[in-house]
Design a protein around this motif. Structure first.
Motif, short mmCIF file in Angstrom:
data_model
loop_
_atom_site.label_atom_id
_atom_site.label_comp_id
_atom_site.label_asym_id
_atom_site.label_seq_id
_atom_site.Cartn_x
_atom_site.Cartn_y
_atom_site.Cartn_z
N UNK A 1 6.65 99.21 55.25
CA UNK A 1 7.38 98.94 54.01
C UNK A 1 6.47 98.25 53.00
N UNK B 1 14.27 98.77 59.19
CA UNK B 1 15.57 98.88 58.51
C UNK B 1 15.54 99.97 57.43
N UNK B 2 14.45 100.05 56.67
CA UNK B 2 14.51 100.89 55.47
C UNK B 2 13.74 102.21 55.56
N UNK B 3 12.81 102.35 56.50
CA UNK B 3 11.89 103.49 56.42
C UNK B 3 12.17 104.59 57.44
N UNK C 1 14.76 103.38 46.06
CA UNK C 1 14.43 103.06 47.44
C UNK C 1 13.44 101.90 47.50
N UNK C 2 12.40 101.99 46.67
CA UNK C 2 11.40 100.94 46.68
C UNK C 2 12.01 99.59 46.33
N UNK D 1 15.11 98.65 46.88
CA UNK D 1 15.88 98.16 48.03
C UNK D 1 14.95 97.53 49.06
N UNK D 2 13.81 98.17 49.27
CA UNK D 2 12.84 97.63 50.23
C UNK D 2 12.35 96.27 49.77
N UNK E 1 15.05 93.60 50.25
CA UNK E 1 15.17 93.20 51.66
C UNK E 1 14.01 92.28 52.04
#
Lengths: 601, 190
Positions: A164, A236-238, B16-17, B19-20, B23
């Motif tokens: 990430x 979580x995100x990828x 998306x970026x 959101x990353x 987080x």
């Protein structure tokens, strides 16, 4: 080589600037303690910016466009590179080197302990040698599997093109070399002799080397926090489409659980070491009894990290072993969901058991029972993981390659480590076992057994993927067996000398334990020699081994579905996931990587 | 009001970026919470809830108010930026930096007094200087970050199209303020 030279130069300049500021603004001398702290901080920043963080990142902060420096071949590894596979390989090589160094230090310790009196070292020097072995090996166990395989495999296994936060990832790795250098340079300013635990009051009173220890370990902790943050955010995100939480390879779950721990509790180690620095330099009295402080506080803050740290070391090891066992017994992983719950509950319960390290420290007695009960509660999820390992092997079609052999050894050793741990978690028996070699033997069975053997197993298992070549199977098996056999011969006697009252952390012991110790020392030397075989096998195979196919183990997980070594952004086209990762022999199960009508490459 | 009253378009949702990044920032806060937690709990272990008589309560209350006000101005700066009000963004960011610097000045004043009444060598002084020092260091890093976005945003570089750097820094500023809201009672109000 240019980035390395640039980093070294700006690191030295940074150190000078920091030390100079400290000298000019306070009463500290240029080699004084505050100058060491400020010098290290500025030196670290200088090094990081010099090695490439300025070009890749820092330029953004002043409104310039970042520059990426491309390199091919081995030069990729000697610069600020954001590719997670490069970083994983950097961690693996760095940690194996530190491991071999710390192993040599252990050989020096066993040479001293071969007979009762002060032989090779004075008692004082022995304490410094012991402290060096401790902290270097702790670093290897913390960052070995998680740093190397966590970085290399988590994005591959979940079908991502990178982590990430790739730049934070590179930053985390490049903090490690200055840490190693500071620790190894500590003998120049008086070394540190308070053990890797750095207990006050000694760590507040001893030589300046302790200051270097503290700043270096704080920096290492920061690297560990950033690494943990990255893995948690990545998982979580990828994840690729279709990669649901219940289809995650078990190693990813293990790395995820360990990363949650390293993200959070590591701050407590930093806090405890900062408190020592404040006591030494700023004149506070956290641990100084005359001012009203208490050394017991240190143990609470320190073990709040350092007990869960055991799970940061061992959870990824469990992940590697279960991964290997499933692929090499050609069976679905037994009780996958129970294992996941176990990982998370080991991380959870493991965070509230720290005071079992303090049964003899003068802590409030009414806390002993609860901490004993909680500690023993950890053995329930741990037992589930053993059950999953054995349940997967049961009636499997075992393919006895080196990784599986090491996984068998892992099961045996971690079992010994777990069973002997019960006597240390029981405060009744701990009262007489505490601070003896029984603890040393138990600890080595859990950490060498749980983390280092898994690191070795993983190194063999993923060697073809990382290097694109096969290791030598025969040499691998000889090494594994040699290491295993002489590990038992070294450490089983240490249980016995511990039961007979031999104290840890000191150079001398009772005369009547000389014979057993001499035996253990000889066995330890032979165990150490086995690593010649390990290093020769890996180095030779990386250069001359037979070329590895993409999937030599015929495994289902995603990292084996791309070429060996994988292409730069991992997957030729964005992958999506269909079946489970371990559906070996399941009739009609779709492949893990969704088959596309027109595969690329 | 210089800013538009209409809500900005949230239609497509955060990228998306983004959101990353969000987080990652929250994970960082979780981690930092443990660092502050270590020092706060240590304060109660070594000196329980005792506080010296000589604490300058008026100054501490004033500092708390200043920092809370800076959170409001930081929020206004973030909103102004999201509505492409570059002038508002600059004004409120400067206000936030001023209030933050005022806070640090107050801390320096407070330390000068504290060195006399409860120096670091006393057990309360130990907790006081460690915790306030740790927090002041975070305020300082926040000020540097605010100065960076002010400098980079001087030609309207951020705005609604690239609001994350501003948002991230302001969120960090709120976090540092929140830490003080817990440190303040820990050190003063028992």
């Amino acid at each position: 080589m240019w980035p390395l030279i640039r980093g070294t130069l700006s690191g030295i300049v940074g150190y000078m600037v920091g030390a100079l500021i400290a000298t000019l603004t306070t009463t500290s001398t240029f080699s004084g303690e505050f100058a060491l702290v400020l010098g290290f901080v500025f030196g670290l920043l200088g090094w990081l910016f010099g090695i490439g963080m300025w070009n890749a990142w820092g330029r953004e902060w002043v409104g310039l466009t970042p520059k990426t420096e491309k390199a091919e071949g081995w030069r990729r590894y000697l610069r600020f590179n954001t590719d997670h596979k490069v970083i994983g390989a950097q961690y693996l090589v760095t940690m194996l080197i530190v491991f071999l160094l710390a192993g040599l230090v252990a050989m020096a310790m066993r040479a001293e302990l071969a007979s009762p009196g002060q032989n090779l070292f004075t008692a004082d020097v022995y304490n410094k040698v012991m402290s060096m072995h401790g902290i270097l090996m702790i670093a290897v166990a913390v960052a070995g599997i998680l740093g190397a395989f966590g970085n290399y495999l988590v994005p591959l296994m979940i079908g991502a093109d990178d982590m990430a936060f790739p730049r934070i990832n590179a930053l985390g790795y490049w903090m490690v070399p200055p840490v190693a250098i500071a620790l190894l340079a500590a003998p120049l300013v008086g070394s540190f002799d308070a053990g890797w635990t750095a207990y006050p009051p000694l760590s507040v009173l001893n030589g300046d080397g302790q200051v270097l220890f503290n700043v270096a370990v704080i920096a290492f902790g920061l690297s560990s926090i950033l690494g943990g943050l990255n893995i948690v955010a990545t998982v979580i995100t990828m994840r690729a489409p279709g990669m649901t939480w219940s289809k995650l390879p078990i190693f990813v779950w293990a790395a995820f659980a360990a990363s949650i721990l390293s993200l959070t509790v590591t701050q407590f180690f930093a806090a405890s070491l900062i408190m020592i620095l404040l006591d030494r330099i700023a004149g506070t009295t956290w641990f100084g009894a005359p001012g009203g402080g208490t050394a017991l506080l240190y143990e609470h803050v320190f073990w709040f990290y350092s007990h869960p740290a055991v799970y940061i070391m061992v959870l990824p090891g469990m992940g590697v072993i279960l991964e290997i066992i499933s692929h090499f017994s050609r069976k679905p992983l037994f009780a996958y969901k129970a294992v996941v719950v176990s990982f998370l509950s080991i991380a959870g319960i493991g965070s509230v058991v720290w005071a079992h390290h303090m049964f003899t420290s003068g802590m409030a007695q009414n806390l002993e029972g609860p901490f004993m009960a909680l500690t023993e509660a950890v053995s329930i999820p741990t037992g589930v993981i053993f059950l999953a390992a054995v349940g997967t092997l049961w009636r499997g079609k075992l393919w006895f390659q080196t990784p599986l052999l090491l996984a068998f050894f892992w099961i045996f050793q971690f079992l010994i480590g777990g069973i002997t741990g019960v006597f240390l978690a029981d405060f009744v028996t701990d009262l007489s076992l505490h601070d003896t070699y029984f603890v040393v033997a138990h600890f080595h069975y859990t950490i060498v057994g749980g983390s280092i053997f898994a690191l070795m197993a993983g190194t063999f298992y993923w060697f073809p993927k990382v290097t694109g070549r096969m290791y030598n199977e025969k040499l691998g098996k000889i090494f594994a067996t040699w290491f295993f056999v002489f590990f038992q011969l070294t450490f089983i006697p240490l249980f016995w000398v511990g039961l007979n009252g031999m104290n840890r952390r000191v150079a001398t012991y009772q005369d009547n334990l000389g014979g057993v110790n001499r035996f253990a020392s000889m066995m330890a030397m032979i165990m150490g020699l086995s690593f010649v075989l390990f290093v020769v096998n890996l180095l030779w195979s990386a250069k001359f081994g037979p070329v590895a196919p993409a999937n030599p183990w015929n495994a289902r997980t995603l990292e084996w579905q791309v070429s060996s070594p994988p292409p730069e952004h991992n997957f030729p086209s964005p992958p999506s996931v269909d079946g489970g990762p371990y559906d070996y022999g399941v009739v009609g199960a779709p492949t893990h990587l969704r088959e596309v009508a027109d595969p690329v490459g | 009001m210089t800013t538009s009253a209409e809500p900005i378009q949230h239609g497509a949702g955060p990228s998306r970026q983004r959101r990353i990044n969000q987080l990652g920032l929250w994970l960082f806060f979780a981690s930092e919470t443990f660092l502050f937690g270590a020092f706060i709990s240590s304060r109660f272990i070594t000196s329980q809830t005792s506080t010296p008589e000589d604490l300058n309560q008026a100054l501490a209350l004033a500092l708390t108010i200043v920092l809370l006000l800076s959170s409001i101005s930081a929020y206004l700066a973030e909103t102004a930026n999201a509505h492409d009000d570059h002038r508002g963004f600059r004004i409120y960011t400067v206000a936030t930096i001023t209030l933050g610097a005022l806070f640090l000045g107050g801390v320096a004043l407070e330390w000068k007094e504290a060195l006399e009444y409860f120096p670091p060598g006393t057990i309360y002084g130990t907790a006081f200087f460690s915790l306030v020092g740790l927090h002041a260091f975070h305020v300082l890093t926040g000020l540097i970050a605010l100065a960076v976005i002010l400098f980079l945003g001087k030609e309207g570089r951020f705005g609604s199209k690239d609001s994350w750097p501003v948002e991230g820094v302001i969120k960090y500023w709120h976090f540092v303020d929140l830490a003080w809201v817990i440190i303040y009672p820990t050190l003063y109000l028992f």
